[in-house]
Design a protein around this motif. Structure first.
Motif, PDB file in Angstrom:
ATOM      1  N   ARG A  82      12.624   4.316   0.610  1.00 15.65           N
ATOM      2  CA  ARG A  82      11.703   3.683  -0.331  1.00 15.65           C
ATOM      3  C   ARG A  82      11.608   4.509  -1.620  1.00 15.65           C
ATOM      4  O   ARG A  82      11.621   3.961  -2.716  1.00 15.65           O
ATOM      5  CB  ARG A  82      10.316   3.535   0.296  1.00 15.65           C
ATOM      6  N   HIS A  90      -4.862  -0.972   7.517  1.00 18.18           N
ATOM      7  CA  HIS A  90      -4.405  -2.358   7.522  1.00 18.18           C
ATOM      8  C   HIS A  90      -5.557  -3.286   7.843  1.00 18.18           C
ATOM      9  O   HIS A  90      -6.311  -3.036   8.776  1.00 18.18           O
ATOM     10  CB  HIS A  90      -3.331  -2.579   8.584  1.00 18.18           C
ATOM     11  N   LEU A 112      12.349   3.456  -5.450  1.00 20.92           N
ATOM     12  CA  LEU A 112      11.340   3.573  -6.497  1.00 20.92           C
ATOM     13  C   LEU A 112      11.768   4.559  -7.585  1.00 20.92           C
ATOM     14  O   LEU A 112      11.075   4.732  -8.581  1.00 20.92           O
ATOM     15  CB  LEU A 112      10.005   4.029  -5.891  1.00 20.92           C
ATOM     16  N   THR A 147       3.899   1.514  -0.944  1.00 23.45           N
ATOM     17  CA  THR A 147       4.631   1.571  -2.210  1.00 23.45           C
ATOM     18  C   THR A 147       3.750   2.172  -3.302  1.00 23.45           C
ATOM     19  O   THR A 147       4.150   3.098  -4.017  1.00 23.45           O
ATOM     20  CB  THR A 147       5.074   0.152  -2.618  1.00 23.45           C
ATOM     21  N   LYS A 200       0.831  -1.210   0.000  1.00 26.56           N
ATOM     22  CA  LYS A 200       0.000   0.000   0.000  1.00 26.56           C
ATOM     23  C   LYS A 200       0.863   1.257   0.000  1.00 26.56           C
ATOM     24  O   LYS A 200       0.626   2.181  -0.784  1.00 26.56           O
ATOM     25  CB  LYS A 200      -0.912   0.020   1.243  1.00 26.56           C
TER      26      LYS A 200
END
Ligand code: TYD
Ligand code: MG
Length: 466
Positions: A137, A218, A141, A106, A104
């Motif tokens: 992150r 979550h 990416l 990402t 999520k």
């Protein structure tokens, strides 16, 4: 002023109980009731209790009138825009739920970067990770240089004060709703009361300013923190990010959307550089296909407006057990029992002494009854040991009487099959004529028996040939 009274709230479904119990009556989950105070909580509204006040008149308006800005902001990530119905709607709140670690953060980091590159003001607030982790992150990416505004914060009032400063953001991402807490509620972060009160405050901000808000939630198996379920009814759209263990692809599925269709999916593949769009899912699900083998049939399915071809695999083997085993992965097991019963009752095909295993390739899940015909073909093929033609697709619903019933979108299913090089189709009678190249290659059984006879007929032909 109302007296603060104790109540027990189910962390899974949000049901309120006056007494503690081991099991929630509402959803049947165990150990999910948690004691929470009522002051400032659910039902009392954010303003009641300590500082209750008299109402203030709001200005009423008309349906017609100007709408400022484009109503949607599209990210340019095709699969994401498809699932949201064409982009994030201004002033709306979207919930993106999913298991921890599914991707999520990402997905939203990539979306945030894509939107920021297009000149939108994007604020990403993380309550789970430190700024350094998010930067790491972003580097991975390849989006570290995009002008996304970043904060690690969990207090709703502080977050709203921060984003109210300067130009109104186009999109605010809150990762995750379970880490947020507001001064309005007394409970601990992650409890139903906090999650709801925080979501309410954020949604109110979105509606009043016109900024789009994405809430990450979550999905929790244990009832210790509240699941995304408890805010589903408050938001405008609910998307779930799903994936099957051991597979790299992820599906973004729309389950509620006040501004678009609800049966759309977006398909992604998780790579070492983040999520990659999969614009032709059929190739992904058929990728693992081997040459002719008994028990395999290709189903021409639909996901929303998009056709998806997927292989259905059946294994029928003699059973040593008194009660033979039936196991299903990726399909409905009562539905399998029904198909087996129809095959036995109307077609004389016996499974009583056989174990039956059914699997949908690639870890994909089918919910359409249109898969009935493909399942039946795979079952008969496995039982008889006769491989089905490798270039044939199947779709159609089977009724309890054994009749093959038409399903929607026949043309689209056939077109997709044609595009992927299939030359034959087994489909229901009625509806439109089969598309282009399928004229001669199509077979339209009126009943399931017709299909069984045809599959068995190939055995006779094989014997004559050999
Ligand atoms: P994440 O977005 O942190 O999941 P969530 O926010 O839903 O909890 O994704 C975590 C997983 O994704 C982790 O197991 C590592 C994997 N991943 C990749 O495989 N490639 C990548 O480029 C990134 C960023 C993560
Ligand atoms: Mg995350």
């Amino acid at each position: 002023m109302a007296k603060s009274r104790l109540q027990f709230i189910c962390q899974s479904c949000g049901a309120v109980h006056t007494r503690w119990a081991g099991k929630c009556d509402s959803c049947g989950e165990w150990n999910t009731l948690v004691e929470e105070g009522t002051s400032g909580g659910i039902g009392s509204g954010p303003q009641s209790g300590r500082n209750a006040r008299k109402g203030r008149a709001v200005a009423l308006t008309t349906l017609s009138g100007d709408i400022e800005d484009a109503p949607r902001i599209a990210s340019g990530i095709g699969e994401l825009d498809r699932a949201t119905g064409g982009g994030f709607v201004r002033g709306s709140a979207i919930l993106i739920g999913g298991d921890p670690g599914i991707g999520k953060s990402t997905l939203l980091t990539q979306a945030a970067a894509a939107l920021a590159e297009r000149g939108h003001r994007i604020v990403y607030v993380s309550g789970e990770e430190a700024v350094a982790q998010i930067r790491l992150r972003a580097q991975r990416l390849g989006v570290a240089n995009s002008p996304v505004e970043l904060a690690a914060e969990t207090n709703v009032e502080d977050i709203l004060a921060t984003v109210s400063d300067g130009k109104r953001p186009d999109l605010i991402i809150l990762d995750s709703i379970q880490t947020l807490w507001t001064d309005m509620a007394d409970s601990a972060p992650g409890t139903v009361t906090q999650v709801r009160a925080s979501a309410q405050a954020v949604i109110r901000y979105a509606k009043s300013t016109g900024a789009a808000v994405v809430l990450v939630g979550h999905v929790t198996k244990e009832g210790q923190i509240a699941g995304p379920r408890v805010v589903e009814h408050m938001v405008d759209a609910v998307l779930y990010f799903e994936g099957e263990g051991g597979h790299h692809y992820r599906i973004l599925r729309t389950v509620k959307n006040r501004f678009g269709p609800t049966d759309e999916i977006g398909v992604f593949e998780m790579s070492d550089k983040g999520l990659r769009e999969v614009s032709n899912p059929s190739e992904l699900f058929l990728g693992e296909r081997h040459a002719k083998a008994p028990g395999a049939a290709v189903f021409a399915g639909m996901e929303g407006t998009r056709p998806v071809l997927v292989e259905i695999q059946a294994l029928v083997a003699p059973s040593p057990l008194g009660t033979p085993r039936r196991a299903v992965v990726g399909w409905d097991s009562p539905r399998l029992a029904m198909i087996l019963a129809v095959l036995e009752a109307h077609c004389g095909v016996r499974f009583a002494t056989h174990d039956v295993y059914l699997n949908v390739a690639g870890g994909y899940r089918i919910s359409e009854p249109a898969a009935d015909l493909a399942v039946a073909a795979a079952l008969v093929s496995s039982l008889t040991g006769l491989a089905l033609p490798a270039d044939c697709v199947y779709f159609g619903e089977i009724s309890l009487s054994g009749a093959v019933r038409p399903v929607a979108h026949a043309q689209q299913r056939l077109k997709e099959a044609e595009k992927l090089g299939f030359g034959q189709a087994v489909l229901p009678l009625g509806g439109d004529e089969p598309a282009g190249g399928f004229g001669a290659g199509s077979f339209q059984p009126a009943t399931l028996t017709d299909l069984v006879v045809r599959i068995a007929g190939s055995l006779r032909k094989e014997r004559e040939d050999g």
